[in-house]
Structure formats: structure tokens, C-alpha cells
Design a protein around this motif. Structure first.
Motif, PDB file in Angstrom:
ATOM      1  N   ILE A 178     -27.707  16.893  15.962  1.00 26.68           N
ATOM      2  CA  ILE A 178     -26.621  17.486  15.679  1.00 26.68           C
ATOM      3  C   ILE A 178     -26.894  18.847  15.858  1.00 26.68           C
ATOM      4  O   ILE A 178     -27.934  19.326  15.453  1.00 26.68           O
ATOM      5  N   THR A 179     -25.986  19.663  16.417  1.00 28.64           N
ATOM      6  CA  THR A 179     -26.449  21.208  16.597  1.00 28.64           C
ATOM      7  C   THR A 179     -25.316  21.898  15.578  1.00 28.64           C
ATOM      8  O   THR A 179     -23.905  21.685  15.685  1.00 28.64           O
ATOM      9  N   VAL A 180     -26.078  22.828  14.948  1.00 31.96           N
ATOM     10  CA  VAL A 180     -25.185  23.547  13.956  1.00 31.96           C
ATOM     11  C   VAL A 180     -25.157  25.070  14.142  1.00 31.96           C
ATOM     12  O   VAL A 180     -26.192  25.566  14.447  1.00 31.96           O
ATOM     13  N   ALA A 192     -20.083  22.885  14.158  1.00 27.30           N
ATOM     14  CA  ALA A 192     -20.982  21.968  14.656  1.00 27.30           C
ATOM     15  C   ALA A 192     -20.491  20.812  15.449  1.00 27.30           C
ATOM     16  O   ALA A 192     -19.367  20.576  15.618  1.00 27.30           O
ATOM     17  N   ALA A 193     -21.404  20.128  16.143  1.00 24.14           N
ATOM     18  CA  ALA A 193     -21.213  18.932  17.080  1.00 24.14           C
ATOM     19  C   ALA A 193     -22.257  18.001  17.313  1.00 24.14           C
ATOM     20  O   ALA A 193     -23.625  18.479  17.137  1.00 24.14           O
ATOM     21  N   LYS A 198     -28.026  22.309  26.082  1.00 25.42           N
ATOM     22  CA  LYS A 198     -27.355  23.287  26.953  1.00 25.42           C
ATOM     23  C   LYS A 198     -25.806  22.663  26.904  1.00 25.42           C
ATOM     24  O   LYS A 198     -25.045  23.486  26.692  1.00 25.42           O
ATOM     25  N   GLY A 199     -25.567  21.487  27.101  1.00 13.78           N
ATOM     26  CA  GLY A 199     -24.412  20.910  26.913  1.00 13.78           C
ATOM     27  C   GLY A 199     -23.651  21.177  25.989  1.00 13.78           C
ATOM     28  O   GLY A 199     -22.533  21.718  25.994  1.00 13.78           O
ATOM     29  N   VAL A 200     -24.302  21.078  24.778  1.00 22.06           N
ATOM     30  CA  VAL A 200     -23.430  21.355  23.500  1.00 22.06           C
ATOM     31  C   VAL A 200     -23.221  22.822  23.284  1.00 22.06           C
ATOM     32  O   VAL A 200     -22.074  23.126  22.848  1.00 22.06           O
ATOM     33  N   LEU A 201     -24.222  23.601  23.620  1.00 24.53           N
ATOM     34  CA  LEU A 201     -24.154  25.262  23.496  1.00 24.53           C
ATOM     35  C   LEU A 201     -22.962  25.609  24.494  1.00 24.53           C
ATOM     36  O   LEU A 201     -22.164  26.498  24.129  1.00 24.53           O
ATOM     37  N   THR A 202     -22.760  25.021  25.749  1.00 24.08           N
ATOM     38  CA  THR A 202     -21.791  25.319  26.694  1.00 24.08           C
ATOM     39  C   THR A 202     -20.509  25.211  26.066  1.00 24.08           C
ATOM     40  O   THR A 202     -19.601  25.803  25.852  1.00 24.08           O
ATOM     41  N   GLN A 203     -20.344  23.979  25.277  1.00 19.57           N
ATOM     42  CA  GLN A 203     -19.113  23.534  24.721  1.00 19.57           C
ATOM     43  C   GLN A 203     -18.797  24.562  23.481  1.00 19.57           C
ATOM     44  O   GLN A 203     -17.786  24.985  23.266  1.00 19.57           O
ATOM     45  N   PHE A 204     -19.843  25.088  22.757  1.00 16.97           N
ATOM     46  CA  PHE A 204     -19.610  26.073  21.834  1.00 16.97           C
ATOM     47  C   PHE A 204     -19.039  27.351  22.298  1.00 16.97           C
ATOM     48  O   PHE A 204     -18.012  28.021  22.088  1.00 16.97           O
ATOM     49  N   TYR A 205     -19.762  27.880  23.515  1.00 15.29           N
ATOM     50  CA  TYR A 205     -19.422  29.108  23.965  1.00 15.29           C
ATOM     51  C   TYR A 205     -18.181  28.933  24.649  1.00 15.29           C
ATOM     52  O   TYR A 205     -17.301  29.968  24.806  1.00 15.29           O
TER      53      TYR A 205
END
Ligand SMILES: [Zn+2]
Length: 225
Positions: A178-180, A192-193, A198-205
């Protein structure tokens, strides 16, 4: 000495309502219940459940009684009973009228939802479920309603971010991640997701507006790439 109806209203902790009476009974498992008959007061009996404006009554008669579960009084289960009717809101259309003790379309009082929401921040879901005498999934629904009430616009958490931190944590023995994202200035979780990298961080940005992106100055990480 106060009347039994006033006492019930005080213990239920609801304003804009009238308590008309109460009955005790035991269910087939021998659990004691108190059922309180209540209704919104005259000023609030035709309120819209969304915008809370006073509307025109739509049904000439009230429907079947509905039951809401309230917070227990000692070991006694508390229920609120009310015959509801529909109203016609100029904005939201024909709807069941609001009741002041509960959030929209559910069988629990606001105090019950808020208590479950508070307990769930400190205790495992299974403990909350056992203590409050509700099933596991109901705990999640109570938490959702509490969150919607406390913070209806969650996207505002992404405003004015300056110093943020990224924490990737594994669970299930390293099989799931999980990325918080935390706001270091307010010491709160802003997003959080599931997953990491990179994929999850791209989703955040990607969900940030150009203005929200431009305020970020420092990003800390816990050793992630
Ligand atoms: Zn409305």
C-alpha cells in the motif's frame, strides 16, 4: 422530575424531534430492547434529507413504521421507531422526509455511526463489530457515513500541500503493498492506494490540479525508488 419522554429524548441526544412513548421487549435470544416512538417536530417534519429545506408534503398519510438502531443504554438495545412520509423538494424531487436523528437512508442513528467511526480509528474492525453488536460489513458502512459527515469534500486534503512524504508499506508477509501519502505540515494522511512504485505515484500526481502540484516543494521517501 422529568417525564419519561423527556428523559428518552435527552438520552437519544436529538434536537428537533418529539418522543411520543417507549416500550420494552425481549427478543427470541432474550436480549432486552427499548423501542422509542419518535417523530421530527412540526418545524422539521417536511425537511429534505439532502438540502434540509422545508418542503411540501407529498403523501397524505404516513407509511409503515421504520426502525433505527441507537446507542445501547447499558445492556439494553435502543431502537427508534417512526412512521415516515414523502416530501417534494423543488431541487431534489420526491423523497422520504428527513429524520433529525439519522443520516440519509440507513438504519442507525447519527450517534451510533459516529461512535462506530471513532472506535474504528483505535480498534480492529472485529472488536468494534463484537462490542457494538453489528456485523463486520456494517462497521465499514458506519465509518463511511461518519467520514462523509465530517469531511464531505475529501479532495480538499490535496490543497496547499508543501512538504509531503511517500510511504510504501507491505502487508500479508510482503505479498501486498500500500502506498500512503502524508502531509508533513499537518501530520495527516492525504491519500492512499493499493500497490507501489511508479504506477501508483503517477495515479496520485495525475489527480492533482496544476495549482495543487505547484505548491509542493519537498517530497520525502522511505527508501523507495
Ligand atoms: Zn432538497
Amino acid at each position: 422530575m422529568v417525564s419519561a419522554n423527556t428523559l428518552c429524548k435527552k438520552l437519544l441526544n436529538v434536537k428537533s424531534a418529539v418522543v411520543e412513548g417507549a416500550d420494552f421487549y425481549s427478543d427470541q435470544d432474550g436480549v432486552a430492547h427499548i423501542r422509542i416512538k419518535a417523530r421530527p417536530d412540526r418545524r422539521h417534519e417536511n425537511d429534505c434529507p439532502f438540502c434540509h429545506r422545508r418542503c411540501k408534503r407529498y403523501d397524505s398519510q404516513s407509511g409503515l413504521p421504520r426502525i433505527w438502531r441507537g446507542l445501547d443504554w447499558g445492556g439494553t438495545l435502543v431502537e427508534v421507531e417512526c412512521r415516515t412520509h414523502r416530501i417534494e423538494c423543488p431541487v431534489h424531487g420526491v423523497l422520504v422526509a428527513d429524520v433529525p436523528w439519522a443520516y440519509l437512508s440507513n438504519g442507525f442513528t447519527k450517534d451510533f455511526d459516529l461512535t462506530v467511526g471513532w472506535l474504528a480509528t483505535y480498534l480492529p474492525r472485529s472488536t468494534v463489530s463484537e462490542y457494538m453488536r453489528i456485523d463486520w460489513e456494517t462497521v465499514g458502512r458506519c465509518v463511511h457515513r461518519t467520514l462523509n459527515d465530517i469531511e464531505p469534500e475529501r479532495s480538499r486534503r490535496l490543497d496547499n500541500l508543501v512538504n509531503i512524504g511517500i510511504d510504501e508499506t507491505s502487508y500479508k508477509k510482503g505479498h501486498k503493498y500500500i502506498t500512503v501519502i502524508v502531509n508533513h505540515d499537518t501530520n495527516t494522511v492525504v491519500w492512499a492506494a493499493q500497490g507501489h512504485g511508479k504506477g501508483v505515484l503517477t495515479q496520485f500526481y495525475r489527480q492533482l490540479t496544476p495549482q495543487q502540484l505547484s505548491s509542493i516543494r519537498v517530497v520525502t521517501g522511505d527508501g523507495a525508488k
